[in-house]
Structures are given as C-alpha cells and as structure tokens.
Design a protein around this motif. Sequence first.
Motif, PDB file in Angstrom:
ATOM      1  N   LYS A 102     -12.688 -24.527 -32.091  1.00 20.82           N
ATOM      2  CA  LYS A 102     -11.416 -23.882 -32.418  1.00 20.82           C
ATOM      3  C   LYS A 102     -10.824 -23.231 -31.173  1.00 20.82           C
ATOM      4  O   LYS A 102     -11.569 -22.760 -30.311  1.00 20.82           O
ATOM      5  N   ARG A 103      -9.506 -23.194 -31.095  1.00 17.49           N
ATOM      6  CA  ARG A 103      -8.844 -22.608 -29.923  1.00 17.49           C
ATOM      7  C   ARG A 103      -9.411 -21.228 -29.624  1.00 17.49           C
ATOM      8  O   ARG A 103      -9.506 -20.379 -30.504  1.00 17.49           O
ATOM      9  N   TYR A 104      -9.801 -21.014 -28.354  1.00 16.84           N
ATOM     10  CA  TYR A 104     -10.307 -19.701 -27.957  1.00 16.84           C
ATOM     11  C   TYR A 104      -9.123 -18.865 -27.490  1.00 16.84           C
ATOM     12  O   TYR A 104      -8.769 -18.857 -26.319  1.00 16.84           O
ATOM     13  N   SER A 105      -8.471 -18.180 -28.443  1.00 16.84           N
ATOM     14  CA  SER A 105      -7.308 -17.393 -28.057  1.00 16.84           C
ATOM     15  C   SER A 105      -7.488 -15.959 -28.501  1.00 16.84           C
ATOM     16  O   SER A 105      -8.096 -15.666 -29.531  1.00 16.84           O
ATOM     17  N   LYS A 106      -6.951 -15.066 -27.693  1.00 20.83           N
ATOM     18  CA  LYS A 106      -7.129 -13.641 -27.910  1.00 20.83           C
ATOM     19  C   LYS A 106      -6.641 -13.225 -29.293  1.00 20.83           C
ATOM     20  O   LYS A 106      -7.361 -12.587 -30.051  1.00 20.83           O
ATOM     21  N   SER A 107      -5.403 -13.634 -29.616  1.00 21.29           N
ATOM     22  CA  SER A 107      -4.817 -13.151 -30.870  1.00 21.29           C
ATOM     23  C   SER A 107      -5.620 -13.640 -32.076  1.00 21.29           C
ATOM     24  O   SER A 107      -5.879 -12.897 -33.003  1.00 21.29           O
ATOM     25  N   LYS A 108      -6.052 -14.915 -32.019  1.00 19.97           N
ATOM     26  CA  LYS A 108      -6.812 -15.451 -33.155  1.00 19.97           C
ATOM     27  C   LYS A 108      -8.145 -14.740 -33.318  1.00 19.97           C
ATOM     28  O   LYS A 108      -8.543 -14.370 -34.419  1.00 19.97           O
ATOM     29  N   ILE A 109      -8.841 -14.553 -32.203  1.00 20.70           N
ATOM     30  CA  ILE A 109     -10.169 -13.957 -32.280  1.00 20.70           C
ATOM     31  C   ILE A 109     -10.079 -12.509 -32.735  1.00 20.70           C
ATOM     32  O   ILE A 109     -10.868 -12.054 -33.572  1.00 20.70           O
ATOM     33  N   GLU A 110      -9.083 -11.779 -32.201  1.00 19.84           N
ATOM     34  CA  GLU A 110      -8.949 -10.377 -32.593  1.00 19.84           C
ATOM     35  C   GLU A 110      -8.636 -10.258 -34.090  1.00 19.84           C
ATOM     36  O   GLU A 110      -9.080  -9.350 -34.772  1.00 19.84           O
ATOM     37  N   LYS A 111      -7.844 -11.231 -34.563  1.00 15.52           N
ATOM     38  CA  LYS A 111      -7.504 -11.222 -35.991  1.00 15.52           C
ATOM     39  C   LYS A 111      -8.762 -11.461 -36.828  1.00 15.52           C
ATOM     40  O   LYS A 111      -9.027 -10.755 -37.803  1.00 15.52           O
ATOM     41  N   LEU A 112      -9.562 -12.450 -36.407  1.00 18.47           N
ATOM     42  CA  LEU A 112     -10.799 -12.750 -37.139  1.00 18.47           C
ATOM     43  C   LEU A 112     -11.746 -11.562 -37.110  1.00 18.47           C
ATOM     44  O   LEU A 112     -12.413 -11.246 -38.094  1.00 18.47           O
ATOM     45  N   ALA A 126     -10.928  -8.412 -36.763  1.00 19.45           N
ATOM     46  CA  ALA A 126     -10.390  -7.321 -37.581  1.00 19.45           C
ATOM     47  C   ALA A 126     -10.720  -7.527 -39.057  1.00 19.45           C
ATOM     48  O   ALA A 126     -10.932  -6.567 -39.798  1.00 19.45           O
ATOM     49  N   THR A 127     -10.785  -8.794 -39.474  1.00 22.20           N
ATOM     50  CA  THR A 127     -11.079  -9.055 -40.883  1.00 22.20           C
ATOM     51  C   THR A 127     -12.562  -9.323 -41.110  1.00 22.20           C
ATOM     52  O   THR A 127     -12.965  -9.819 -42.156  1.00 22.20           O
ATOM     53  N   GLY A 128     -13.379  -9.043 -40.077  1.00 19.64           N
ATOM     54  CA  GLY A 128     -14.824  -9.154 -40.218  1.00 19.64           C
ATOM     55  C   GLY A 128     -15.354 -10.586 -40.276  1.00 19.64           C
ATOM     56  O   GLY A 128     -16.486 -10.812 -40.666  1.00 19.64           O
ATOM     57  N   GLN A 129     -14.530 -11.552 -39.875  1.00 18.79           N
ATOM     58  CA  GLN A 129     -14.987 -12.946 -39.959  1.00 18.79           C
ATOM     59  C   GLN A 129     -15.835 -13.368 -38.764  1.00 18.79           C
ATOM     60  O   GLN A 129     -16.573 -14.337 -38.838  1.00 18.79           O
TER      61      GLN A 129
END
Length: 955
Positions: free
Chosen positions: A621-631, A633-636
């Motif tokens: 999966k794309r290693y991007s800051k916004s995506k990872i931070e979102k995941l 934040a939701t404990g994923q």
Amino acid sequence: MDYKETLNLPQTAFPMKANLAQREPGILKTWEEKKVYQRLVKSRNGCPVFSFHDGPPYANGHIHYGHILNKILKDIIVKHKCLEGFLVRYIPGWDCHGLPIELAVEREEGEIKDPLELREKCRLYAEKYIKIQMEEFKRLGTFATYDTPYKTLNPPYEAQVLRALASFVLKGAVYRSDMPIFWCINCHTALALAEIEYYDHESHSIYVHFPVEDEQERKKLLRMCNLEDKVSSHRVSVMIWTTTPWTLPANLAIALHPQFDYQMMEIQGKNGKPWLSLIASNMESKVEMSAQVKGKMMGSTVKGKDLEGLKTRHPFEDRDSPIVLADYVTDDTGTGAVHTAPGHGAEDYVTGLKYGLKTYAPVDGNGRFTDEVKLFAGMNVFEANQIIVDYLLKTGFLVNSPKDRITHSYPHCWRCKEPVIFRATSQWFISMDKTGIRNKAISEIDEVRWIPEWGRDDIKGKVEGRPDWCISRQRVWGVPLPFLYCENCGEPCVRVDVIEKTASIVEKEGSKAWLLRPAKDFMPEGLRCSKCGSSSMRKESDIFDVWFESGSSWFAVCVQEEDQGFEGKDPKRGFVDLYLEGKDQHRGWFHTALLIGIGVRDKAPYRRVLTHGFVVDEEGKRYSKSKIEKLKATGQVSSGYIPPEQIIEKYGAEILRLWVSYEDFRNDIAFSEKILARLTESYRKIRNTFRFLLGNISDFNPDSDAVAPEKMEMLDIWALSRLRNYISRVRSAYDNYEFHKAHHDTSYLMNVDLSAFYLDILKDRLYCEDKTLRLRRSAQTSLYAICRDACRLLAPILSFTAEEVWENLPKKEGDPDSVFLAGMPRPEDIPPLPDEDKVYQIIENLREIREEANQKIESARASKFIGSSLEVMLNIKAPKNRYRFLFEYENLLPDIFIVSAVKLEEAEEFAVEVKKAPGKKCARCWKYFVSEGSSDVEICQRCKGVIERLQVGLK
Ligand SMILES: [Zn+2]
Ligand SMILES: [Zn+2]
Ligand SMILES: [Zn+2]
C-alpha cells in the motif's frame, strides 16, 4: 620472539564503524568546499552532452519518500553519466505557483483581499519551502547546480511560459468557451485531469419518467409502436437512469442510440393510469431487476434513429426535452435512454453542440443552484440530490425506490479529497484537434523510448481520450493569462503581439506586472477591437493552469540554457535526453510537456522517458504520511509514519541510497524499518570488505609496487579477471537503468567472491610473506585494482562511502582529490592477463572442490575433531581425470583449501577425508609443518626465511 611483530597486519584509517549519520555532513561539506560537482561539470567541457531535465517538485512541505526515491535515482544517473565522460548539467527545479500554496497561505493568514499582497505571501511561502527542500535534497548526497535552480516563479521562466502560449495562439489553437470541466466546489476551482483522483462513492440510482405530454407526439409514438389503442388508457414516457439527480435541472435532452431497438414497457402506476415507458428493448430484465419493477414489454420495436426529435417533457422544469441521437449510448447499464445535460457532462456537451443546445449549467462556483432553478435555488447540489429524488417521488415521476444507491468509482479532488462536479464555465482552452495537436502528439509518442514499454500505451491512451485542455484558472497565485477584452463590446482579444509585449515586460518585472500596469502597457501601438474598433481594453484576470507552467519547463530551462551559450551544445537543440518521474506522470508532467512540445516545436520535448514506481509499505500500500497517520489515529496500525529526517538521523542517507538501488525501481518499492535494518547489515558487509582491502594495501604504491600480469599468481589473475567481469556487468546495469543489478552484483562480489573466498585465502600470503616481495605484491596488485575500481563503480550509488574509500586509497600519480573526478573504470583498463580464461576456469574448478572439502572440514570442526582448518590435512581421492587436474595444481591446493597439507590419491570414486595434519603448528603462521632437524624449531621453513630476510633488512 614476538612473531606478531613480524606479520604484515592490516592498517587503515578507514573505520569499521560507519557512523554514517555523523560522518555524512562532513563529506557533504568537503564536496561543497572543494566544489566537486562544479569541477566535474567544468572538466567535461566540450564532451558530449547528456541532457537530463528535472521534473519540478511542488514547493510545499518537507520532502517525502517519493521525493527521495526520485531524487536519488536521478542522482545515480547524473553521477554515472558524468563519470562516464558526459557533460551533465543537472538543474534542479521547483514548481511554485498554484492552488495548494494559495490555500496554505490563506490557512495561515486568513483571507487576503489584495491580490498583490496574496501573491507576495505566496512567493515567500514558496521560497521558504524551496530552501527547506533544497537542504533536504542536498543531505541525500545529490549533485546539482543548487546555486542556480530553476523556479517557475522566476521572471524569465514566466516569460517563456507566455512565449509557449504564443505558439499555440499563432497556430490558432486557443479559444474561449463555455464547457463543462471538473470543478471542486470546496476549493472553488477548475481541476485538470491530472488533479482528479477516483475513489468509490455511494450515489443515488434513480429511474425517471420523462412524460410525452403533447397529444400529437404521444399518438405518433404509440402508432410507431403499434399501440395506438393505449392513447387514453396509459400515460407515456421515456425512461432515463441517472446517478446524479442534481444534474436533472440542467437536462435539455434524452439521447438514444440510433441503431438500438426501443420498445414500450408497461408499468403499473402507483396512483392513476399505468405507464407505457420507452426503454431499449434488450434492457427489459436489467431495468426490472435494478429498478425493482414488474414490467411487460408491449407492441413492436422501433429504431432509435426513427425517434429523433420526439418531444418529451421535463418532469419539473417548464420546458421540453427532445430525443437526440448519440453513438456513446450503451446497453450495459441504465435504460438505453440517456439523460443529457450539456453543461454537466463531456459527452453531453458534444451532443449539445451537435443539436444546438445551450451549455446550460445553473450551478455557481460554490456548487449552489442559481436562481434559474426555481425549485431548488440556493441549494448545494450534493444536498439537493435527496430533495430532488423526493420531489420526483411525490410527483410520480420516480420509477424506483428513493432509497436506491449505487457504489461506483467517482472523481474526487486531489487536494481536499471531496467529490467534484462537472460544470460548464467560461474558460480558455487549447483545442486538441482544430490544429492537429492530438494527432501530432500521438505520432510523436512513437518517436520516444518509453521505459518500461507500457508507458507508451499508457500515455497514448491518455492523449487519445483527453478533452481540450482548459488552461485557465480563476485564482491569483500564478502567471496571468495575457489576454484582453474590449471594454466596449466585451470581445476577447487574443494576439501574439500582445503576448510578446507582455513577455518582454514580465521577463524584467515578473508576472505581477500584469496586475500593476494598465492594459495599454501591454497593447501594441494602434491596437483596436476587431469587432467594434474600440481601443479601450481590460485585462483578463484568470491565471494559467500550473500544469501549463511546469509543462513548459523544457522550453524555459533547457532551451534558455543553450541560448546562453552552454558549451558542448547538442545539435538537436532543446530536446532532452531523459525525463524520469513517477509512473503517474503519464497523465501529468510527461503529458503536458509533450503537448507544449507539440505547440512550440511540433516535437516531443524528450527522447527517453523513464518511470519509477511508488513507495509502498510491505503490504504494497502507498507509504504516505497522511494515510498512515489516519490509520494510526483510528488504531489500525501501531507505528506511525517515520519522517525521513528521523531515518537519516538513525541510519544515514547512504542507507536510503542503498535502499533506492536495492529493488527494480520500475516497480513499486517497499519501505519499512525492517528493510532498512536488513540493508544496514548488507552495507556493513560491503564496508568491511572495503576496510579489508584498504588495510592490506596501505603500504602499496600503485605506481611502483604493482606486479606485471605475467608475474602474478594464478589466484590473483583470477581475481583481476573476476573484476573485469564485474566492471562490465555493473556498467551495463547502469546503462540499462537496472541499478538493482549493480547492487546485487556488488553484494555477490563482496560477500561470496571476496570475503568468503579470495580474501580468506589471501590472508596467509598478505600477513606472513615478505612485505615487499612478489608473492605479497601480486596479491596487493589485485586488491588495489578491486578496491579502486569497485569504489569508482559504486560512487553513483554509495556516494558517501565511495568518497571515504577514495580518501583512504593509496593514490596514483595525478589522482584527483575526489572519487567523482576519477572517472568510471572500464573492463579494458585491466591489462591483458596471461591465459586469462583458462586460469579463471582452473580456479573456478578448484573452488568447486573447495566447496566439497569445506563441508567436510566444517563437520570435523563441529564434532571437535579439529579447531581451525589449518590443523587439517586433506586426503583427496579422485578418479583419473580429476586426479590429474588436482595433481597439476597440487602446490596451490593447501592455500586454496586453507589447510596445512593435501594428499592426493587416484581412486574410483571422488572422496575427501579430513585428517590431522602431521607435524607441529608454526608459531608465526599457525600452519602445521614437519621439521626435519631438531624438535625445538618453533616456526616453519617459510617463516624462518621471511624472518631472516627481515633481520638482514633491519641491519
Ligand atoms: Zn477540492
Ligand atoms: Zn469591441
Ligand atoms: Zn610459518
């Protein structure tokens, strides 16, 4: 006697521990102080030019792993080509204008009314991030002309953008029109194709009756269907399907396929008379299933083309919606009758033009219905969806349930990730077809080499399918479009002479001059409105699509460069050898650069286009800051995004360089700390091998101590031959942009061929033989060549380490003070070696036998029969041919097997036996020897001789 003192143990200042994060800044500083890149470029004066053009990153935010991958790849290419002898002047660029910066400034400062003030704030913002990113790019060890970068906000650059536009105007390709384009109601702007991302989106799915109310029309239609008897018993309609109820107010027609068969479906009305509703006859079951209606096909079929012009009535607007014909109507979804709103769809627009329909889009820039839509005026279109559906239900025109939904891929804004709308506005366009730009672009695509090959079809498909290029934006931060309008009659004035005059002013004063100066400053003497003759004009307030600006970079940078007398000019002026960006640029920068190339010179601007994949995590999966931070934040996920500066602080930029070369970059590249840890281990091995090499050549003067090939040991000839092969493999890996092959060849050479074989064997000769005599010098001659050439070969990838190795390498007369000035080794630089191929094969054969012997020695060691392999005497039994071969090289065997003695026997079967070596252990070299004289001899015959000569020398 302390024999250790008499050994030639390795000596070097090259530390075992890399401490990359601490060491690298010092190396960067030396490069800067010694002006290494500038000197390298200067030394290539008059050499063939390799023009490599940087795609400008956007001057916003810190760099991410995508930038790192991109910039290190480019750096490897720049350095490789430079070392190969090309003149590569690599000018780093930045894309500075556009919406993201404007939005960021407004977020920080609030709304700024004065456009000049807003522009100045945006400029400062861009300059700030250019500085930040430049330092971050430098930290990676990249070479570029950082003192003179190109920025799309530089006045000369802006002037070239205007001149590129003039070429399109001259061709007659620029026009102004109302046309539906992607529009983000959240960001309040038009969006380019490259700014659209598709995500799944849940939309309404509605089937709607467009009634045929006119009595004459109804009779005519029923007659054609052989259903005249139903005129008064049924209501009649054409049924459409849509997922965007909000576009219904703008409906102006219904499109049928001319060749499809249409037929009436009888549906019971919820109240009142049953409907006879026209659909494509083969859509019956699909409509029944998805609209959940029980229908019955009635009467006979009629061809779409025979229904052209039939008038239906809009279900809630006070107007008719006529039947039109269109080839794009399909029978895979919907009803075969397509709701047509020329102001809100690309195909609808084209059909509208054909039938003289208005490009009607009663929606403002905020996505609200205008007053023209009486029922829903002022409503946000997305919120209006449900209200429109409910209204249709109430009035009886909705066929299916108002709750029906469909999940489909829907365009979203790349900035705010919100769904976008398609909306007609007045914009400036470049026609793709009026002057043949599309066809020319498609034929030029075939003249370019696309690596990987699929790039060709990808970009071709995108050019073939694209609409006209909307080049205007209703924003502030960008280059203004140099068009005028007549103050008297409003006629647009699009003229090359106006643009050229503007360009010459902008070149000196920057594009803000357009805002500061009055219109007359940009008007050539005597300019009059072509329609009414007025000489009073006003200026356009739209700016360029930023993709036009960045697409012009080859024209603004590479061509300018040559015009300033850039030495070593290529005869094919201005055409760049290589573009290298991420694979998404087939619809972005590669695409717009191509179109500008066609507009300006009827040619593609590049000869080769190379793409790299994305940076992904270990799951792809794309290693991007916004995506990872979102995941996170939701404990994923448990661990968050690791910013590059943290990685550099921990591992060093060199490990990122190794990472970039580790996998085939044409695919996606995985990034994780686990991968970096593994690469650090592989780096440590490479470093240790270099350290061994350096340690054993510290007393070697390459100019005076080298041994001629004829006098070298066989094993050392093997090593040089292996080096020759390694050099050609790595060179061809570079030439083919297959850096991962260079990486893997290097690991193999260092770990398998050198550490585990050659260097292991050499230790005895290097440490125990006479320091300055042939046996040791022969080994050093090979070691020196390996160290020197591997270091130069790896300089493009392992730039920091290569420079460090070079610094510690004994120099030849005239050697430069940086590895980057030392050129690339070539296989032919290694002199002809006596019986090279034969010697190589002999050693390889012996090496195979060694593998078998090693297994036996290992198990003897494991069972504690012996401690070190020097305690061993090997008893090798071999069938005739193999025995003869071994016998011929008998004297090499103990060294190659690293044992004290080898005994050969001819036998039926090949077998290796491990025995204890006879005699005693030499106190100096630890080999076992059988002394012929007295039993108190401590050292072997060889060591005795070395020490005697050493003592003579000492006297
Ligand atoms: Zn948006
Ligand atoms: Zn006029
Ligand atoms: Zn010895």
